[in-house]
Write a protein that holds these residues in place. Sequence first.
Motif, PDB file in Angstrom:
ATOM      1  N   PRO A   1       8.294   2.599  -9.548  1.00  0.00           N
ATOM      2  CA  PRO A   1       8.233   1.505 -10.372  1.00  0.00           C
ATOM      3  C   PRO A   1       9.450   1.628 -11.280  1.00  0.00           C
ATOM      4  O   PRO A   1       9.915   2.716 -11.958  1.00  0.00           O
ATOM      5  CB  PRO A   1       7.016   1.239 -11.462  1.00  0.00           C
ATOM      6  N   VAL A   2      10.468   0.689 -11.295  1.00  0.00           N
ATOM      7  CA  VAL A   2      11.652   0.577 -12.257  1.00  0.00           C
ATOM      8  C   VAL A   2      11.227  -0.621 -13.393  1.00  0.00           C
ATOM      9  O   VAL A   2      10.990  -1.679 -12.952  1.00  0.00           O
ATOM     10  CB  VAL A   2      12.944  -0.027 -11.431  1.00  0.00           C
ATOM     11  N   VAL A   3      10.896  -0.155 -14.576  1.00  0.00           N
ATOM     12  CA  VAL A   3      10.348  -0.932 -15.623  1.00  0.00           C
ATOM     13  C   VAL A   3      11.203  -1.287 -16.738  1.00  0.00           C
ATOM     14  O   VAL A   3      11.962  -0.289 -17.009  1.00  0.00           O
ATOM     15  CB  VAL A   3       9.017  -0.383 -16.007  1.00  0.00           C
TER      16      VAL A   3
ATOM     17  N   SER B   1       9.690  -6.669 -16.663  1.00  0.00           N
ATOM     18  CA  SER B   1       9.973  -6.975 -15.317  1.00  0.00           C
ATOM     19  C   SER B   1       9.575  -5.482 -14.693  1.00  0.00           C
ATOM     20  O   SER B   1       9.709  -4.343 -15.214  1.00  0.00           O
ATOM     21  CB  SER B   1      11.422  -7.229 -14.915  1.00  0.00           C
ATOM     22  N   VAL B   2       9.059  -5.520 -13.378  1.00  0.00           N
ATOM     23  CA  VAL B   2       8.516  -4.247 -12.952  1.00  0.00           C
ATOM     24  C   VAL B   2       8.940  -4.314 -11.363  1.00  0.00           C
ATOM     25  O   VAL B   2       8.691  -5.335 -10.481  1.00  0.00           O
ATOM     26  CB  VAL B   2       7.172  -4.041 -12.703  1.00  0.00           C
ATOM     27  N   GLN B   3       9.742  -3.561 -10.796  1.00  0.00           N
ATOM     28  CA  GLN B   3      10.437  -3.541  -9.395  1.00  0.00           C
ATOM     29  C   GLN B   3       9.881  -2.279  -8.883  1.00  0.00           C
ATOM     30  O   GLN B   3      10.226  -1.103  -9.144  1.00  0.00           O
ATOM     31  CB  GLN B   3      11.812  -3.764  -9.268  1.00  0.00           C
ATOM     32  N   ASN B   4       8.606  -2.344  -7.718  1.00  0.00           N
ATOM     33  CA  ASN B   4       8.264  -1.065  -7.236  1.00  0.00           C
ATOM     34  C   ASN B   4       9.136  -0.815  -5.984  1.00  0.00           C
ATOM     35  O   ASN B   4       9.283  -1.641  -4.982  1.00  0.00           O
ATOM     36  CB  ASN B   4       6.664  -1.370  -6.768  1.00  0.00           C
ATOM     37  N   ARG B   5       9.930   0.134  -5.920  1.00  0.00           N
ATOM     38  CA  ARG B   5      10.737   0.640  -4.883  1.00  0.00           C
ATOM     39  C   ARG B   5       9.647   1.810  -4.148  1.00  0.00           C
ATOM     40  O   ARG B   5       9.542   3.019  -4.606  1.00  0.00           O
ATOM     41  CB  ARG B   5      11.938   1.275  -5.572  1.00  0.00           C
ATOM     42  N   VAL B   6       9.654   1.308  -2.766  1.00  0.00           N
ATOM     43  CA  VAL B   6       8.826   2.395  -2.007  1.00  0.00           C
ATOM     44  C   VAL B   6       9.781   3.240  -1.411  1.00  0.00           C
ATOM     45  O   VAL B   6      10.859   2.871  -0.681  1.00  0.00           O
ATOM     46  CB  VAL B   6       8.054   1.283  -1.051  1.00  0.00           C
ATOM     47  N   SER B   7       9.242   4.523  -1.390  1.00  0.00           N
ATOM     48  CA  SER B   7       9.919   5.583  -0.700  1.00  0.00           C
ATOM     49  C   SER B   7       9.049   6.343   0.308  1.00  0.00           C
ATOM     50  O   SER B   7       7.630   6.326  -0.004  1.00  0.00           O
ATOM     51  CB  SER B   7      10.500   6.530  -1.824  1.00  0.00           C
ATOM     52  N   LYS B   8       9.355   6.572   1.485  1.00  0.00           N
ATOM     53  CA  LYS B   8       8.660   7.391   2.687  1.00  0.00           C
ATOM     54  C   LYS B   8       8.860   9.003   2.087  1.00  0.00           C
ATOM     55  O   LYS B   8       7.954   9.541   2.940  1.00  0.00           O
ATOM     56  CB  LYS B   8       9.286   7.073   4.054  1.00  0.00           C
ATOM     57  N   THR B   9       9.639   9.300   1.245  1.00  0.00           N
ATOM     58  CA  THR B   9       9.833  10.671   1.041  1.00  0.00           C
ATOM     59  C   THR B   9       9.306  10.751  -0.620  1.00  0.00           C
ATOM     60  O   THR B   9       9.801  10.006  -1.381  1.00  0.00           O
ATOM     61  CB  THR B   9      11.239  11.327   0.996  1.00  0.00           C
TER      62      THR B   9
END
Length: 381
Positions: free
Chosen positions: A281-283, A247-255
Amino acid sequence: MTGKTLTSVKRVLLIFIAGLSVFPAFQKAFRPVWSKSLDGYSEPNPYPKFSFPALFSGTYLPLLSKHYNGSIGFHNELVRLHNQVDFTLFRIPNARRVVIGKDDYLFEEQYIKAWSGGDFIGVKNIDARAKQFREAQDWLWKEKGVLFLVLLLPDKGTFYPGYIPSRFRKATGGNTNYSWYRRKLEEQKVNCIDFNAWFLEMKDTARYSLYPKTGIHWSRYGSFLAMDSLVKYLEIKTGTELPHPESVQNRVSKTPMGRDDDVGRALNLICNITAPPLAYPVVTYSKPANRRPFSALFIGDSFYFAWAETGYIGQVFSNRDFWYYDHEVYYGTYPTGKLSAGQDLNQALLRQDAIIILQTNAGYGELGYYFVDRLFEKARK
């Protein structure tokens, strides 16, 4: 304004000025206001021990002055203010070897030098090293059953040449360590993954940024893609099934976070540089049933730490051995206090399924950091 009012204003100004002069000393003594520490390397400035020989030789007073200058109240805030003025008004980066590029893209000088060919070591040297790598590859596989692999990592100068200041473009020569290593390693059929070329191919199509604006290493997202590619390559070469992302969750950050802002933090500014969003990515990796543990010794530079800090190394490989610049021995991201020169190479090879050299363009002048030389000297007999 009456004389009485003018006197009152003078008193207020006098008290204000006196407060400005006293408050730093008060801050130094009691720390009523929290002060954020500075990033980057800084030498400690302890209170020097007094001695008459030091006083008369002229070494004591400079140390004393250095101590007070570095420990005055609000020292860190004053440094950031000074750095911000230099950066905003004069385009001066108060950090070693940092170059401010167009649109505030940050570089380090050695990456620009590598891109321009300013550190080119010559075709003969690269040809000789490529042949040496092939010899090491053949010996390791035949005698030890160990795969030898070279990873040519991306670099910011090659990835973002359009943001490099114009004054550096005059030094562009054409011959680079990267271009010739790529050619010679291919000629010698050395096992190699060219992540530099691959990142350039994906530059305009990747879902998220592969290289951060204010960092010098590949982005967290870019390092994940590279690890996934490495796993597939090792499976093909060795016939061993390795863990894959479940499983891969891409957490997007502006910083930008962590190493994605390593150069930006080193500038110690008051206001952060505006940068495009980045993916983190949280993998979670699968664990193939009855899989054989796969061990690899990584030798190279700080690009490795992105893999170790995110847990990719720990989830894919059965060990976390890393020889930093083939000098310091690390277990993952933790230094062990040991030196690679003191390791028994034969014993180290017995524990490995692969020897992986990973290096960015700025270090191609010493590709492998002479690990292969030591291998021939101490292990191959």
